[in-house]
Enzyme design. Structure first.
Site, mmCIF file in Angstrom:
data_model
loop_
_atom_site.group_PDB
_atom_site.id
_atom_site.type_symbol
_atom_site.label_atom_id
_atom_site.label_comp_id
_atom_site.label_asym_id
_atom_site.label_seq_id
_atom_site.Cartn_x
_atom_site.Cartn_y
_atom_site.Cartn_z
ATOM 1 N N GLY A 41 0.812 -1.224 0.000
ATOM 2 C CA GLY A 41 0.000 0.000 0.000
ATOM 3 C C GLY A 41 0.841 1.268 0.000
ATOM 4 O O GLY A 41 2.072 1.235 0.138
ATOM 5 N N HIS A 42 0.151 2.378 -0.129
ATOM 6 C CA HIS A 42 0.803 3.686 -0.204
ATOM 7 C C HIS A 42 1.543 4.017 1.088
ATOM 8 O O HIS A 42 1.097 3.688 2.180
ATOM 9 C CB HIS A 42 -0.211 4.774 -0.522
ATOM 10 N N ASN A 43 2.701 4.648 0.920
ATOM 11 C CA ASN A 43 3.509 5.146 2.035
ATOM 12 C C ASN A 43 4.138 4.052 2.894
ATOM 13 O O ASN A 43 4.604 4.336 4.000
ATOM 14 C CB ASN A 43 2.696 6.094 2.933
ATOM 15 N N SER A 85 1.173 2.609 4.875
ATOM 16 C CA SER A 85 1.984 3.180 5.950
ATOM 17 C C SER A 85 2.560 2.140 6.904
ATOM 18 O O SER A 85 2.976 2.485 8.008
ATOM 19 C CB SER A 85 1.202 4.230 6.745
#
Lengths: 317, 317, 317
Positions: free
Chosen positions: B230-232, B250
């Site tokens: 996922g993002h980050n 994250s």
């Protein structure tokens, strides 16, 4: 490649007779021009039975090596093997002046397709836009390769197969050797994938090529979308593998095995003919054929259902 | 874009000094030309420490805003931010008269490849057929981009990386703001993805770009097929992420973390160095390094194994 | 196709009036020019209500067939139907001299895109490199089709949709009929997929077309990466479907349903409006709306959390 060059490349000592090594192979499959390795206790028992020309082995197992097999002593045979696998890796694609392609006139090839060298494409095959067909691939009569499918080099596809959009056949298996610093070295996979006749592969499904030899999907087996099939798996005839299932490397499924959605196997296991694994079942041991299993750890599905009911009952109190 | 224009676009009142806003950023990263937002109680404590030029905030937290930061009061800062993210989104690709491309002569580019503007491609890089290389992408020496891989704009790829067929690097993260009617508004992700050196990404694996800043996969990490990152996320060096694992946004993994097949993390968690998550493990809290975990909810793997054995025993009766 | 030809093709006896059959359809949807089938006890109750021109049925249910419906007696109606589905299958793509394409001038089409016959592409649509747009597809204004996306024939896409890289829309569902030898015969899916307005589909996500009729994703629903949505699903408005979720065929989700990461449904289930399925939840029965569920077998999420805590406590002793 000469054995002395190999020893030098790996910074290993070797003063024996120099011989030509043509390929890498596993302990029991390597022949008199091939090099093998033993990666530890688990396989050491097979050392005396190897027919390899040469072996990468730790000092402790040296005494097990047959007298016709040359010995390269190394502290980490698996790592040495990983380094070598790169040298012996076939190129992902060859750049040749004129490609040799044997494509039936009745085949339909849509635009934006890449077809490699030394490729055989049978009667009435359809290759849809954006597909990638690597070198040395063969595709049997009446098979359909859907858009943006990637078929890596050396893959063999039978007749009347359907490969749905964006599936990937013959990607390198997920295998690495590790050094003391916890760094991972890629093992280049020089085997291939074989899909027999009437096989169907779902969209965005991935099937990895074997290290040596073949990952094989036998005739009539149907694989749904987003399934992972690891390197060196042997999937029997007429299996049904439902979406998002993960089959770890070197798993062996008998014929007519059903794997429910999101089910999985850990590696090097055998599942008997006519078994069913219910959705989400996680196969962690060999399974006898003809029965319905479920749960994780795996058990008979009826036992899992009873168990869940009993647990719910017990803790309701 | 001028702050007064932004206020007008969002139908918010703003009578203060007009200033130029160059970008959006998070509370603690935004600088004196950037706009930020606070989406509720959880982050309110960081408001006094923001260095942002301006902030979208609810009335109740207005008093926490530093005096140099302009204030836009809104009932739903997250939603206002989502609307703005579209305005500030970089185009997916730029149409320019003449693309600026810095491609090493030793690089091999197969047919049907798309390469965007302002792209750097290093020595001996191979880009296989059907790959998509977005604007502002850089690819380090000797990396191999396999067929039909999609690399979105702004992605940075190190040296000697392997990106297997049909993987997707830099797609928008799965983030939305919601209005009172339960409708979802896309948050355009303006960050990017960085893959350091020696990273390998499996077939049909997807790695989302960051909202701001970067999703990062550190050197030597190997990712299998059909994995979602996922993002980050911040994935440490030399991790091993096995097929069909899902790593929520994250997440932070230390170095040499192993995630078994079909394992997962929920978001915003830290997993310590040298941890192993067994297959199917579902990580629902921060984990100390150096240990082997499994089960869902997550526990020590040895405890999970014991627990399953005890359960089976107990309910056999 | 004439009914007598169909009977002959299937080696079935038919001496009645010959009529033209235009299509196959389900028991309750088939009209007076269509052929249907009954595959067993479960659907037999619907036979008297069919409006089909003809029916494939076992001897035992012959007496339930309405008098205006012609009867083809077969031992395995599902298998006969599978054979026929191939005859009635639309071609994957048509080769025409001059394609009919209605593409708005404001649409941007990148290189290496394939666009089929009879395609409608709305204002400001963007179709990125390597995408495949099959015959009879329509794409509403301002939708963006990312690189290497595959959209099969007959798919209808609304306005302002985002389809992320390498997703596949409209692949054949995973449906087979079986003979006595355990061989599987493909059921060609002649339905389609409809994505309404504001729908987003993640990278490498797969959505299968319906057997008949449509798989439908209603307006405002957002689907993450690597999700599988089976044939004939009906996904309500503004749902959120997180990565690696698997939704089995013919599932019905109400509006604003949230499916957490790696969750799943078995087929033919209904999930009520505003339900949330926690990550990994495995939905095995119909669920009332407005509540939060989790675990596998599914229960209320709060009960699952309590249950896990009690189990851990009990067996600590």
């Amino acid at each position: 490649m000469k054995l002395k060059e190999i020893a030098e490349f790996l910074s290993l000592e070797y003063n024996g007779e120099d011989i030509e090594i043509t390929a890498l192979n596993s302990l029991l499959r390597a022949n008199f021009t091939e090099l093998t390795y033993c990666d530890g206790e688990k396989n050491a028992k097979d050392i005396p039975n190897t027919g390899a020309a040469a072996i990468l082995v730790t000092k402790e197992y040296e005494n097990l090596v047959p007298k016709d097999t040359k010995v390269l002593i190394t502290q980490n045979p698996h790592l040495s093997f990983a380094f070598l696998s790169k040298l012996f890796a076939k190129p992902l694609f060859e750049q040749v002046k004129e490609k040799k392609q044997n494509i039936a006139k009745s085949a339909k090839i849509m635009p934006n397709v890449y077809i490699g060298n030394n490729v055989d494409i049978g009667e009435n095959v359809v290759i849809m836009a954006g597909a990638y067909i690597g070198d040395n691939v063969s595709i049997g009569d009446e098979s359909i390769i859907h858009p943006n499918v990637v078929i890596y080099n050396d893959t063999k596809i039978g007749k009347k197969c359907h490969l749905l959009a964006n599936c990937v056949i013959g990607s390198d298996g997920f295998g690495y050797a590790h050094n003391k610093n916890g760094e991972h070295y890629k093992i280049y996979h020089n085997g291939n994938v074989i899909l027999e006749d009437f096989v169907e592969i779902g969209a965005c499904t991935t099937i990895d090529r074997a290290v040596f030899d073949s990952t094989i999907i036998k005739a009539g087996t149907k694989v749904d979308n987003l399934v992972q099939i690891g390197h060196n798996c042997d999937i029997g005839q007429n299996c049904i593998i439902v979406a998002q299932t993960g089959i770890s490397g070197s798993s062996q499924l008998g014929r007519n095995v059903v794997m429910g959605g999101q089910s999985a196997t850990s590696g090097h296991l055998k599942i008997g003919d006519f078994s069913t694994i219910a959705a989400r079942g996680g196969v962690s041991k060999n399974l006898e054929g003809g029965r319905v299993y479920g749960g994780f750890p795996i058990m008979l599905q009826k036992d899992w259902l009873k168990l869940q009911a009993k647990i719910a009952m017990k803790f309701k109190e």
